[in-house]
Scaffold this motif. Structure first.
Motif, short mmCIF file in Angstrom:
data_model
loop_
_atom_site.label_atom_id
_atom_site.label_comp_id
_atom_site.label_asym_id
_atom_site.label_seq_id
_atom_site.Cartn_x
_atom_site.Cartn_y
_atom_site.Cartn_z
N ARG A 11 0.86 -1.18 0.00
CA ARG A 11 0.00 0.00 0.00
C ARG A 11 0.90 1.24 0.00
O ARG A 11 1.11 1.87 1.04
N VAL A 12 1.45 1.55 -1.15
CA VAL A 12 2.41 2.65 -1.28
C VAL A 12 1.82 3.72 -2.19
O VAL A 12 1.56 3.46 -3.37
N HIS A 13 1.59 4.90 -1.63
CA HIS A 13 1.04 6.01 -2.40
C HIS A 13 1.81 7.28 -2.05
O HIS A 13 2.27 7.45 -0.92
N GLY A 14 1.93 8.15 -3.01
CA GLY A 14 2.66 9.39 -2.75
C GLY A 14 4.11 9.12 -2.43
O GLY A 14 4.83 8.51 -3.22
N LYS A 15 4.53 9.53 -1.24
CA LYS A 15 5.93 9.42 -0.87
C LYS A 15 6.19 8.43 0.26
O LYS A 15 7.31 8.38 0.80
N LYS B 186 9.66 5.06 3.05
CA LYS B 186 9.50 6.50 2.86
C LYS B 186 10.57 6.99 1.89
O LYS B 186 11.74 6.60 2.00
N ILE B 187 10.16 7.81 0.94
CA ILE B 187 11.07 8.24 -0.12
C ILE B 187 12.29 8.98 0.44
O ILE B 187 13.39 8.88 -0.10
N ASP B 188 12.10 9.72 1.55
CA ASP B 188 13.21 10.50 2.13
C ASP B 188 14.33 9.61 2.64
O ASP B 188 15.49 10.04 2.72
N ASP B 189 14.02 8.34 2.98
CA ASP B 189 15.03 7.44 3.57
C ASP B 189 15.83 6.69 2.51
O ASP B 189 16.97 6.30 2.77
N ILE B 190 15.25 6.44 1.35
CA ILE B 190 15.93 5.58 0.37
C ILE B 190 16.18 6.27 -0.96
O ILE B 190 16.87 5.72 -1.82
N GLY B 191 15.61 7.44 -1.15
CA GLY B 191 15.83 8.15 -2.41
C GLY B 191 14.75 7.85 -3.43
O GLY B 191 14.10 6.81 -3.40
N GLU B 192 14.61 8.79 -4.37
CA GLU B 192 13.53 8.70 -5.34
C GLU B 192 13.66 7.49 -6.27
O GLU B 192 12.68 6.81 -6.58
N GLU B 193 14.88 7.19 -6.72
CA GLU B 193 15.06 6.09 -7.67
C GLU B 193 14.70 4.75 -7.06
O GLU B 193 13.98 3.95 -7.66
N LYS B 194 15.18 4.48 -5.83
CA LYS B 194 14.87 3.20 -5.18
C LYS B 194 13.40 3.12 -4.79
O LYS B 194 12.79 2.05 -4.84
N PHE B 195 12.84 4.27 -4.41
CA PHE B 195 11.42 4.28 -4.05
C PHE B 195 10.57 3.92 -5.28
O PHE B 195 9.62 3.15 -5.18
N LYS B 196 10.94 4.48 -6.41
CA LYS B 196 10.22 4.18 -7.66
C LYS B 196 10.35 2.70 -8.01
O LYS B 196 9.39 2.06 -8.46
N PHE B 197 11.56 2.16 -7.80
CA PHE B 197 11.80 0.73 -8.07
C PHE B 197 10.93 -0.13 -7.16
O PHE B 197 10.30 -1.09 -7.59
N TYR B 198 10.86 0.22 -5.88
CA TYR B 198 10.07 -0.54 -4.93
C TYR B 198 8.60 -0.59 -5.34
O TYR B 198 7.93 -1.62 -5.20
N LYS B 199 8.11 0.52 -5.87
CA LYS B 199 6.70 0.59 -6.27
C LYS B 199 6.37 -0.35 -7.44
O LYS B 199 5.21 -0.68 -7.66
N THR B 200 7.40 -0.80 -8.16
CA THR B 200 7.16 -1.73 -9.27
C THR B 200 7.02 -3.17 -8.80
O THR B 200 6.62 -4.04 -9.58
N PHE B 201 7.33 -3.44 -7.53
CA PHE B 201 7.25 -4.81 -7.03
C PHE B 201 5.80 -5.30 -7.08
O PHE B 201 4.85 -4.55 -6.87
N ASP B 202 5.65 -6.60 -7.34
CA ASP B 202 4.34 -7.22 -7.42
C ASP B 202 4.08 -8.11 -6.21
O ASP B 202 5.02 -8.64 -5.59
N ILE B 203 2.80 -8.28 -5.88
CA ILE B 203 2.43 -9.23 -4.83
C ILE B 203 2.89 -10.61 -5.26
O ILE B 203 2.59 -11.06 -6.36
N GLY B 204 3.62 -11.27 -4.38
CA GLY B 204 4.18 -12.58 -4.70
C GLY B 204 5.68 -12.56 -4.87
O GLY B 204 6.33 -13.61 -4.80
#
Length: 512
Positions: free
Chosen positions: A84-88, A106-124
């Motif tokens: 459940r990742v929305h916004g930042k 949280k985007i502030d802890d890992i940076g924008e690029e890694k945060f964007k990568f994390y959001k691509t993860f799928d359930i499973g």
């Protein structure tokens, strides 16, 4: 509109359209997940190239040791089951063997690029997570992510979480998905492991020796059952998958082991139903210088020990019926049980002919021709017809007819019966035990009678085993033995209706 569509109701047409839409969406999801994998591989980030994870804690260790771990970094790993990742910022859940642990990113802890990568993860997907341990405002133990790694890409979506994997046939065929989606299924199999471990503990503490005997044998013996046949090419001989471990274990008693047991697979080429699977797990144990009375005692005490060890109580609820496994279990002879539930007293039946008349008058379904049945055969059929399904609480039925007990010593004082018992729970056989026949001359005569039964068409009758007879001629001390279906015990202790629910991979008919 086609003729076929004209014959369909509006509801059926709507259902077909929804099904087609769902199939298109599924195909789109599969393509999307594969594309994500290909993109990662092109970027040199192939998740299938990850070989090892330096995990520091499991989910349960983080939960149970929160006071010591608060504010400290840990690394966990598992399957992503919600995101459940929305916004930042956002929350996710990861499952490992022991349960789930919540994650906060949280985007502030890992940076924008890694945060964007994390959001691509799928359930499973499988991930490893490193972060600080804290509690949310609601008190839930959570890991505040500072780093992560994608370990495995899941290319197929899991079943939708609210409806889950419900179809029994699909659950058994895809047990790996069943275990992911249904936590109660995982719990059943963890309990199964604990049950077998407790059985071993009980017997090991009584100085029994655990052994392994052949699964392939030139003779299928030790039980009345139809075997699976195969052929050994190098020796050019027909062989059988074992239907029981009995005859090899008795050879070990001859050899001086005195107390011996085996937990292992046996195979019977028979039907499949909620209590039967072609391969299943048995425990057989044998003890020198003991008899069937000792086997009753060891059986009830072993099951009680397992209940206490695994469940913390000897009282279980099976299909809404409370069952007490606390010793001593009820004991009643087969003749007395038949008299109690059918009104027929076989002590007053003086011949095979009289028994045949009773069978006919009571519409007893026989496994062989009426004229081939003896009084003992018919007594057993009465028991199965009138008694078996009435035995809900643990009950030992003892003193079986000699005709159906070819490996058993005759009852002291009555050679028409044997020192054999079966344990019944919830109307089902759980175990079978004897004072073991150790007279090689009588055993040969019993085998000869079984050969006659085979000639009459009984393909489950015992085969002649000359080497086993030879071992008895070497000499086997008085011995008690017991065999129990482990799967049936697990069913009772996990409130599982079908044997398929306690077998990780039950036998299934192949899909067309």
């Amino acid at each position: 509109m086609s003729n076929e569509e004209k014959q369909l109701t509006k509801e059926e047409i709507k259902a077909k359209k929804l099904e087609a839409k769902a199939e298109r969406e599924m195909n789109d999801l599969l393509k999307e997940r594969r594309q994500k994998l290909f993109d990662l591989q092109e970027q040199g980030k192939d998740p299938f190239d990850v070989y090892k994870v330096n995990r520091t804690h499991t989910s349960i260790q983080v939960e149970e040791n929160y006071d010591d771990l608060e504010g400290k970094d840990v690394t966990v790993a598992g399957r992503l089951i919600s995101k459940r990742v929305h916004g930042k910022a956002g929350f996710s859940d990861v499952h490992d063997r022991y349960g789930k642990i919540q994650l906060y990113i949280k985007i502030d802890d890992i940076g924008e690029e890694k945060f964007k990568f994390y959001k691509t993860f799928d359930i499973g997907d499988f991930v490893s997570i490193t972060g600080r341990v804290f509690k949310t405002m609601t008190g839930e133990v959570t890991i505040h992510i500072t780093d992560f790694e994608l370990l495995t890409k899941s290319l197929q979506p899991l079943p939708e979480k609210f409806h889950g994997l419900k179809d029994p046939d699909l659950r058994y065929r895809q047990r790996y998905v069943d275990l992911i989606i249904n936590p109660e299924v995982r719990d059943t199999f963890f309990k199964r492991t604990a049950i077998i471990k407790a059985i071993r503990e009980f017997l090991d503490n009584k100085q029994y020796i655990e052994v392994e005997t052949p699964i392939l044998s030139p003779i299928a013996g030790g039980a009345s059952a139809k075997p699976f046949e195969t052929h050994h090419n190098a020796l050019d001989i027909d062989m059988y998958l074992r239907i029981a471990t009995e005859l090899y274990l008795k050879r070990l008693i001859v050899g001086g082991f005195e107390k011996v047991y085996e937990i292992g697979k046996v195979f019977r080429n028979e039907g499949i139903d909620i209590r039967h699977n072609p391969e299943f797990t048995m425990i057989e144990l044998y003890e020198a210088y003991s008899d069937y009375n000792d086997m009753m005692e060891i059986t009830e005490n072993m099951v009680a020990h397992v209940c206490e060890k695994v469940l913390g109580t000897t009282t279980v609820v099976y299909e809404e019926t409370e069952i007490s496994f606390a010793p001593p279990w009820k004991r009643i002879t087969m003749i007395d049980a038949v008299k109690q539930y059918s009104g027929v007293d076989f002590n007053q039946v003086n011949s095979d002919d009289e028994a045949r008349v009773l069978a006919k008058d009571n519409n007893i379904q026989l496994k062989k021709k009426l004229e081939d049945c003896t009084k003992g055969d018919i007594l057993n059929e009465f028991f199965e017809s009138f008694v078996e399904d009435k035995l809900i609480q643990p009950t030992f039925i003892y003193d079986y007819p000699v005709e159906i007990s070819p490996l058993t010593k005759k009852k002291r004082g009555n050679e028409n019966f044997t020192e054999r018992f079966e344990g019944f729970v919830y109307g089902r056989e759980l175990c079978n035990a004897y004072s073991e026949l150790n007279d090689p001359i009588v055993q040969r005569a019993r085998f000869m009678q079984q050969l006659k039964e085979r000639e009459l068409g009984d393909d489950e009758a015992y085969m002649m085993d000359e080497d086993f007879l030879n071992s008895l001629e070497i000499g086997m001390p008085p011995t008690g033995g017991m065999g129990m279906g482990v799967d049936r015990l697990v069913m009772l202790l996990t409130n599982s209706r079908s044997i398929r629910d306690v077998l990780l991979f039950p036998t299934m008919k192949p899909l067309a």
